[in-house]
Write a protein that holds these residues in place. Structure first.
Motif, PDB file in Angstrom:
ATOM      1  N   ASP A  14     -42.567 -20.712  -2.179  1.00  0.00           N
ATOM      2  CA  ASP A  14     -41.744 -21.013  -3.307  1.00  0.00           C
ATOM      3  C   ASP A  14     -40.647 -20.097  -3.704  1.00  0.00           C
ATOM      4  O   ASP A  14     -40.985 -18.962  -3.474  1.00  0.00           O
ATOM      5  CB  ASP A  14     -42.643 -21.221  -4.454  1.00  0.00           C
ATOM      6  N   ARG A  15     -39.625 -20.628  -4.026  1.00  0.00           N
ATOM      7  CA  ARG A  15     -38.662 -19.773  -4.409  1.00  0.00           C
ATOM      8  C   ARG A  15     -37.875 -20.114  -5.978  1.00  0.00           C
ATOM      9  O   ARG A  15     -38.160 -21.170  -6.437  1.00  0.00           O
ATOM     10  CB  ARG A  15     -37.340 -19.650  -3.326  1.00  0.00           C
ATOM     11  N   ALA A  16     -37.028 -19.277  -6.539  1.00  0.00           N
ATOM     12  CA  ALA A  16     -36.493 -19.606  -7.637  1.00  0.00           C
ATOM     13  C   ALA A  16     -35.764 -20.973  -7.652  1.00  0.00           C
ATOM     14  O   ALA A  16     -35.636 -21.579  -8.677  1.00  0.00           O
ATOM     15  CB  ALA A  16     -35.513 -18.503  -8.367  1.00  0.00           C
ATOM     16  N   ASP A  17     -35.000 -21.494  -6.541  1.00  0.00           N
ATOM     17  CA  ASP A  17     -34.223 -22.479  -6.238  1.00  0.00           C
ATOM     18  C   ASP A  17     -35.067 -23.773  -6.185  1.00  0.00           C
ATOM     19  O   ASP A  17     -34.489 -24.821  -6.508  1.00  0.00           O
ATOM     20  CB  ASP A  17     -33.113 -22.251  -5.448  1.00  0.00           C
ATOM     21  N   LEU A  18     -36.028 -23.577  -5.412  1.00  0.00           N
ATOM     22  CA  LEU A  18     -36.733 -24.577  -4.874  1.00  0.00           C
ATOM     23  C   LEU A  18     -37.991 -24.359  -4.406  1.00  0.00           C
ATOM     24  O   LEU A  18     -38.386 -23.429  -3.878  1.00  0.00           O
ATOM     25  CB  LEU A  18     -35.844 -25.382  -3.547  1.00  0.00           C
ATOM     26  N   SER A  19     -39.244 -25.396  -4.613  1.00  0.00           N
ATOM     27  CA  SER A  19     -40.541 -24.983  -4.400  1.00  0.00           C
ATOM     28  C   SER A  19     -40.450 -25.578  -2.890  1.00  0.00           C
ATOM     29  O   SER A  19     -40.029 -26.428  -2.427  1.00  0.00           O
ATOM     30  CB  SER A  19     -41.354 -25.901  -5.303  1.00  0.00           C
ATOM     31  N   VAL A  20     -41.487 -24.812  -2.168  1.00  0.00           N
ATOM     32  CA  VAL A  20     -42.001 -25.423  -0.656  1.00  0.00           C
ATOM     33  C   VAL A  20     -42.439 -26.800  -0.831  1.00  0.00           C
ATOM     34  O   VAL A  20     -42.075 -27.619   0.073  1.00  0.00           O
ATOM     35  CB  VAL A  20     -43.142 -24.485  -0.293  1.00  0.00           C
ATOM     36  N   TYR A  21     -43.133 -27.297  -1.812  1.00  0.00           N
ATOM     37  CA  TYR A  21     -43.788 -28.576  -2.131  1.00  0.00           C
ATOM     38  C   TYR A  21     -42.478 -29.660  -1.796  1.00  0.00           C
ATOM     39  O   TYR A  21     -42.432 -30.565  -1.328  1.00  0.00           O
ATOM     40  CB  TYR A  21     -44.448 -28.686  -3.142  1.00  0.00           C
ATOM     41  N   ARG A  22     -41.481 -29.113  -2.611  1.00  0.00           N
ATOM     42  CA  ARG A  22     -40.337 -30.193  -2.963  1.00  0.00           C
ATOM     43  C   ARG A  22     -39.703 -30.326  -1.832  1.00  0.00           C
ATOM     44  O   ARG A  22     -39.216 -31.381  -1.342  1.00  0.00           O
ATOM     45  CB  ARG A  22     -39.550 -29.593  -4.393  1.00  0.00           C
ATOM     46  N   ALA A  23     -39.145 -29.161  -1.110  1.00  0.00           N
ATOM     47  CA  ALA A  23     -38.500 -29.027   0.069  1.00  0.00           C
ATOM     48  C   ALA A  23     -39.124 -29.825   1.114  1.00  0.00           C
ATOM     49  O   ALA A  23     -38.585 -30.710   1.974  1.00  0.00           O
ATOM     50  CB  ALA A  23     -38.252 -27.617   0.413  1.00  0.00           C
ATOM     51  N   SER A  24     -40.507 -29.656   1.283  1.00  0.00           N
ATOM     52  CA  SER A  24     -41.176 -30.262   2.429  1.00  0.00           C
ATOM     53  C   SER A  24     -41.220 -31.762   2.234  1.00  0.00           C
ATOM     54  O   SER A  24     -41.173 -32.670   3.391  1.00  0.00           O
ATOM     55  CB  SER A  24     -42.369 -29.681   2.794  1.00  0.00           C
ATOM     56  N   HIS A  25     -41.586 -32.202   1.069  1.00  0.00           N
ATOM     57  CA  HIS A  25     -41.686 -33.793   0.688  1.00  0.00           C
ATOM     58  C   HIS A  25     -40.411 -34.413   0.647  1.00  0.00           C
ATOM     59  O   HIS A  25     -40.317 -35.830   0.700  1.00  0.00           O
ATOM     60  CB  HIS A  25     -42.423 -33.834  -0.564  1.00  0.00           C
ATOM     61  N   GLN A  26     -39.482 -33.785   0.271  1.00  0.00           N
ATOM     62  CA  GLN A  26     -37.931 -34.601   0.460  1.00  0.00           C
ATOM     63  C   GLN A  26     -37.717 -34.944   1.976  1.00  0.00           C
ATOM     64  O   GLN A  26     -37.307 -36.021   2.041  1.00  0.00           O
ATOM     65  CB  GLN A  26     -36.818 -33.346  -0.105  1.00  0.00           C
ATOM     66  N   LEU A  27     -38.133 -33.822   2.571  1.00  0.00           N
ATOM     67  CA  LEU A  27     -37.805 -34.124   4.223  1.00  0.00           C
ATOM     68  C   LEU A  27     -38.567 -35.208   4.573  1.00  0.00           C
ATOM     69  O   LEU A  27     -38.330 -36.143   5.593  1.00  0.00           O
ATOM     70  CB  LEU A  27     -38.100 -32.756   4.780  1.00  0.00           C
ATOM     71  N   TRP A  28     -39.806 -34.994   4.346  1.00  0.00           N
ATOM     72  CA  TRP A  28     -40.899 -36.212   4.489  1.00  0.00           C
ATOM     73  C   TRP A  28     -40.567 -37.697   4.020  1.00  0.00           C
ATOM     74  O   TRP A  28     -40.479 -38.626   4.963  1.00  0.00           O
ATOM     75  CB  TRP A  28     -42.267 -35.826   3.989  1.00  0.00           C
ATOM     76  N   ALA A  29     -39.856 -37.710   2.950  1.00  0.00           N
ATOM     77  CA  ALA A  29     -39.475 -39.031   2.340  1.00  0.00           C
ATOM     78  C   ALA A  29     -38.071 -39.290   3.146  1.00  0.00           C
ATOM     79  O   ALA A  29     -38.070 -40.771   3.430  1.00  0.00           O
ATOM     80  CB  ALA A  29     -38.798 -39.035   0.812  1.00  0.00           C
ATOM     81  N   LEU A  30     -37.461 -38.739   3.643  1.00  0.00           N
ATOM     82  CA  LEU A  30     -36.158 -38.983   4.459  1.00  0.00           C
ATOM     83  C   LEU A  30     -36.723 -39.359   5.813  1.00  0.00           C
ATOM     84  O   LEU A  30     -35.958 -40.339   6.372  1.00  0.00           O
ATOM     85  CB  LEU A  30     -35.133 -37.839   4.556  1.00  0.00           C
ATOM     86  N   LEU A  31     -37.652 -38.541   6.424  1.00  0.00           N
ATOM     87  CA  LEU A  31     -38.242 -38.926   7.659  1.00  0.00           C
ATOM     88  C   LEU A  31     -38.702 -40.080   7.529  1.00  0.00           C
ATOM     89  O   LEU A  31     -38.614 -40.988   8.497  1.00  0.00           O
ATOM     90  CB  LEU A  31     -38.996 -37.858   8.282  1.00  0.00           C
ATOM     91  N   GLN A  32     -39.613 -40.578   6.650  1.00  0.00           N
ATOM     92  CA  GLN A  32     -40.123 -41.880   6.615  1.00  0.00           C
ATOM     93  C   GLN A  32     -39.090 -42.937   6.607  1.00  0.00           C
ATOM     94  O   GLN A  32     -39.210 -43.992   7.036  1.00  0.00           O
ATOM     95  CB  GLN A  32     -41.130 -42.009   5.258  1.00  0.00           C
ATOM     96  N   LEU A  33     -38.214 -42.709   5.734  1.00  0.00           N
ATOM     97  CA  LEU A  33     -36.987 -43.893   5.856  1.00  0.00           C
ATOM     98  C   LEU A  33     -36.501 -44.136   7.120  1.00  0.00           C
ATOM     99  O   LEU A  33     -36.194 -45.396   7.451  1.00  0.00           O
ATOM    100  CB  LEU A  33     -36.112 -43.255   4.853  1.00  0.00           C
ATOM    101  N   ALA A  34     -36.115 -42.889   8.059  1.00  0.00           N
ATOM    102  CA  ALA A  34     -35.522 -42.932   9.110  1.00  0.00           C
ATOM    103  C   ALA A  34     -36.224 -43.817  10.081  1.00  0.00           C
ATOM    104  O   ALA A  34     -36.047 -44.824  10.905  1.00  0.00           O
ATOM    105  CB  ALA A  34     -35.213 -41.620   9.746  1.00  0.00           C
ATOM    106  N   ALA A  35     -37.833 -43.307  10.080  1.00  0.00           N
ATOM    107  CA  ALA A  35     -38.717 -43.748  11.057  1.00  0.00           C
ATOM    108  C   ALA A  35     -38.993 -45.362  10.734  1.00  0.00           C
ATOM    109  O   ALA A  35     -38.950 -46.367  11.617  1.00  0.00           O
ATOM    110  CB  ALA A  35     -39.966 -43.266  10.782  1.00  0.00           C
ATOM    111  N   TRP A  36     -38.934 -45.753   9.521  1.00  0.00           N
ATOM    112  CA  TRP A  36     -39.151 -47.163   9.008  1.00  0.00           C
ATOM    113  C   TRP A  36     -37.822 -48.182   9.581  1.00  0.00           C
ATOM    114  O   TRP A  36     -37.953 -49.277  10.247  1.00  0.00           O
ATOM    115  CB  TRP A  36     -38.804 -47.295   7.513  1.00  0.00           C
ATOM    116  N   ALA A  37     -36.627 -47.438   9.333  1.00  0.00           N
ATOM    117  CA  ALA A  37     -35.404 -48.062   9.916  1.00  0.00           C
ATOM    118  C   ALA A  37     -35.496 -48.517  11.373  1.00  0.00           C
ATOM    119  O   ALA A  37     -35.158 -49.491  11.799  1.00  0.00           O
ATOM    120  CB  ALA A  37     -34.172 -47.500   9.594  1.00  0.00           C
ATOM    121  N   LYS A  38     -36.151 -47.478  11.981  1.00  0.00           N
ATOM    122  CA  LYS A  38     -36.099 -47.525  13.702  1.00  0.00           C
ATOM    123  C   LYS A  38     -36.995 -48.422  13.931  1.00  0.00           C
ATOM    124  O   LYS A  38     -37.015 -49.353  14.711  1.00  0.00           O
ATOM    125  CB  LYS A  38     -36.158 -46.261  14.210  1.00  0.00           C
ATOM    126  N   ALA A  39     -38.247 -48.437  13.482  1.00  0.00           N
ATOM    127  CA  ALA A  39     -39.516 -49.218  13.793  1.00  0.00           C
ATOM    128  C   ALA A  39     -39.108 -50.693  13.480  1.00  0.00           C
ATOM    129  O   ALA A  39     -39.742 -51.432  14.436  1.00  0.00           O
ATOM    130  CB  ALA A  39     -40.751 -48.588  13.095  1.00  0.00           C
TER     131      ALA A  39
END
Length: 641
Positions: A611-636
């Motif tokens: 965690d840092r003052a600008d962004l938590s590790v949870y938020r950073a990792s889960h924003q990426l997971w949300a984007l990865l899910q979207l990309a995988a869905w579109a491809k699948a």
């Protein structure tokens, strides 16, 4: 528990062949049996996981004169009482002992009001052969899914899962951009939307009638909180909650196959297991997940509960850095949409591991929604008090915290980040504060990321839609507004999707006693003071079950069921991100997102480990997971704009 599907058409499609393929796509939902019905215009099919009347409950079931046909997914817990009522009328003849046949005869008796008489989890279709109409219903809180498409006005296709529904080639695989904006903003896709344009899901607590090419959707249930003076006394409220829990659990323990329970060590699952053990003549089979990272691991408390109650307990270990590419594709395949909740991964694994021991599992799902267990409820109440300050003062304070996050020595301060976010949310409207505290991407992040020229209008549409859901709750107390938002949106569109798809992927039936309609109606009548008292959430539920459980259940901090997603980043994870998000320059994500902003989200999602003052590790990792899910869905699913 089953999977159901069907197709009715006035055209020349080979509907029987299509439905055969649809049914094959949901074999995991019912490996024990399969059945189908076909006539000149309509085909229905189902896969069955045999739980009740294993010998005689084959579907579809047809009534005495052949005018009604039913396919059904779920369990009806009051089917015996309904069966007796119908028999007493002298108008019905039963050929099985199954709950499916009870629904069919109840439809003959009560018509389209039949869901109001059912207590359980369900999604079903009743076909009237005399006029070709179809009647659908989904349970009150959305435990069982139902998707449909009727794009051309002559055809209607439906299924328990989107992957199955898409076996009908006529359905276009086009993205619904409005739904995607809600997904990015709030991390779920609300009914009746799906992320496929034109494909819909029947909302919880609703019915739908398809007749002459027209779909008519009607709401039959909405939980209406209304304080009851009979529960003003704490002792009376406590006894009522305890009795309702025992009753719900007893009904949901009926099974002709091995039964157990998820046990996390939290209040909800521990209370359910305690109620089970008090009504069982043998040790209840209990199961928990053990994580390598201590601040995500509740297994020591679960172990303590199991020892206290005398259950037959098993632990399953999920190591960090064990991510496999199939963990991504599996979620996309079974959900059929991008799904931002990473706890689907351990939910799948524990379901797969317990399948060797039980077929039915009770869970504590719904306790936080029914009895006010989320910390965000307390935070929002605190934000409401902060929001009283003048707008200019809050704006200035937010700027101060933003500047502080860049000061040497404060860059790693979570306190600065939390303070800045608190002020930011306090500046929003009262309605917005109910939902925005759980946002996935902020307005500024959406604006930086999305390349579509119409994205700003769609983002406003998403915000307006979310605000309208809260506005519809006007007249409720502030606490009840927040609870209702969770009950109507986060619960069915996140929690229950995860549980249904990941458990059914392993042919496991999960039941949620805390979503029993009797418990829900009781909780709606409790005074708010019995739900949150000071800093104690779920106060009355805690007190109702306190004497059943060890002190550790009530003294340890609430964790929730999740994984340290950042710790799962390994070579496979990195390669998937680079391939799906950065490597595909012609796919959906390349068309939706600005390249530079996307690269920034990917890099910080992969690199952030604390965690840092600008962004938590949870938020950073889960924003990426949300984007990865979207990309995988579109491809699948080969989705286009």
């Amino acid at each position: 528990m089953c999977g159901i599907c069907g197709l009715t058409t006035a055209g020349d499609a080979d509907h029987a062949a299509v439905v055969t393929r649809m049914n094959a796509a949901i074999v995991h939902r019912g490996p024990d049996d399969a059945g189908s019905y076909t006539d000149a215009t309509t085909s229905l099919a189902m896969r069955r996981l045999s739980i009740i009347d294993r010998a005689g409950g084959h579907q579809p079931i047809v009534n005495e004169d052949g005018t009604l046909v039913i396919v059904f997914n779920g369990e009806i817990y009051n089917y015996r009482e309904l069966r007796e009522e119908l028999l007493r009328s002298g108008r019905h003849i039963f050929r099985t002992q199954s709950d499916t046949e009870v629904i069919l005869h109840a439809f003959e008796e009560f018509g389209e009001r039949v869901p109001e008489r059912l207590e359980g989890m369900f999604a079903f279709c009743i076909y009237r052969t005399t006029d070709g109409s179809l009647f659908f219903a989904r349970d009150r809180f959305g435990e069982k899914p139902l998707f449909y498409w009727h794009g051309d006005g002559r055809t209607l296709a439906f299924s328990s899962e989107l992957t199955s529904l898409l076996e009908w080639e006529a359905i276009p695989r086009q993205a619904d951009l409005d739904a995607l904006h809600v997904y990015l903003r709030r991390a779920f896709v609300p009914s009746p939307w799906t992320t496929f344009a034109g494909v819909r899901q029947l909302p919880p607590g609703h019915t739908m009638t398809w007749r002459n090419g027209v779909a008519t959707v009607r709401r039959y249930f909405a939980l209406q909180p209304r304080e009851d003076a009979a529960f003003e006394d704490e002792r009376a409220a406590k006894e009522a909650v305890r009795g309702a829990l025992l009753s719900a659990v007893k009904r949901q323990m009926e099974s002709e196959v091995p039964l157990g329970a998820f046990l996390s060590g939290g209040i909800d699952s521990s209370g359910v297991v305690a109620a089970m053990q008090r009504q069982s003549s043998r040790p209840v089979k209990t199961f928990t997940v053990r994580f390598a990272q201590a601040d995500y691991d509740e297994s020591p408390v679960a172990r303590c509960v199991a020892e206290h109650l005398g259950t037959e307990h098993r632990e399953f270990f999920v190591p960090n850095n064990a991510f496999d590419a199939e963990d991504l594709w599996r979620v996309v395949r079974h959900v059929g949409m991008p799904f931002a909740d990473s706890s689907a991964i351990p939910t799948f694994y524990i379901s797969r591991l317990i399948r060797d021991h039980v077929t039915v599992c009770l869970s504590g799902d719904g306790g936080d929604e029914m009895f006010a267990g989320y910390q965000t409820f307390r935070w929002t109440q605190q934000l409401d008090r902060l929001a009283i300050a003048p707008g200019f003062a809050l704006a200035a304070l937010e700027n101060v915290f933003a500047a502080a996050s860049r000061f040497p020595g404060l860059g790693g301060s979570s306190a600065v980040r939390k303070a800045r976010r608190a002020v930011h949310f306090a500046r929003g409207s009262a309605n917005e504060r109910v939902w925005s505290i759980g946002e996935m991407f902020s307005r500024d992040e959406m604006d930086s990321l999305l390349a579509d020229e119409h994205h700003a209008a769609r983002r406003r549409l998403a915000d307006d839609w979310l605000n309208a859901q809260v506005a519809a709750l006007d007249g409720m107390s502030r606490l009840r507004q927040m609870m209702a938002f969770r009950q109507q949106l986060s619960l069915p569109e996140d929690m229950l999707i995860k549980v249904d798809r990941m458990s059914m992927a392993n042919s496991i039936e999960v039941r949620a006693p805390l979503l029993d309609v009797g418990i829900a109606n009781l909780a709606a009548r409790l005074p708010d003071k019995h739900l949150i008292r000071g800093d104690v959430k779920k106060y009355i539920l805690r007190e109702a079950i306190r004497e059943w459980l060890p002190d550790e259940v009530f003294s340890h901090a609430k964790m929730g069921f999740g994984i340290p997603l950042h710790a799962f980043v390994n070579r496979q994870y990195v390669e998937l991100c680079e391939d799906l998000l950065l490597g595909d320059r012609d796919g959906l994500t390349a068309q939706l997102f600005r390249r530079a902003a996307l690269e920034s989200f990917v890099r910080r999602g992969l690199d952030r480990i604390s965690d840092r003052a600008d962004l938590s590790v949870y938020r950073a990792s889960h924003q990426l997971w949300a984007l990865l899910q979207l990309a995988a869905w579109a491809k699948a699913f080969r989705v286009t704009l």
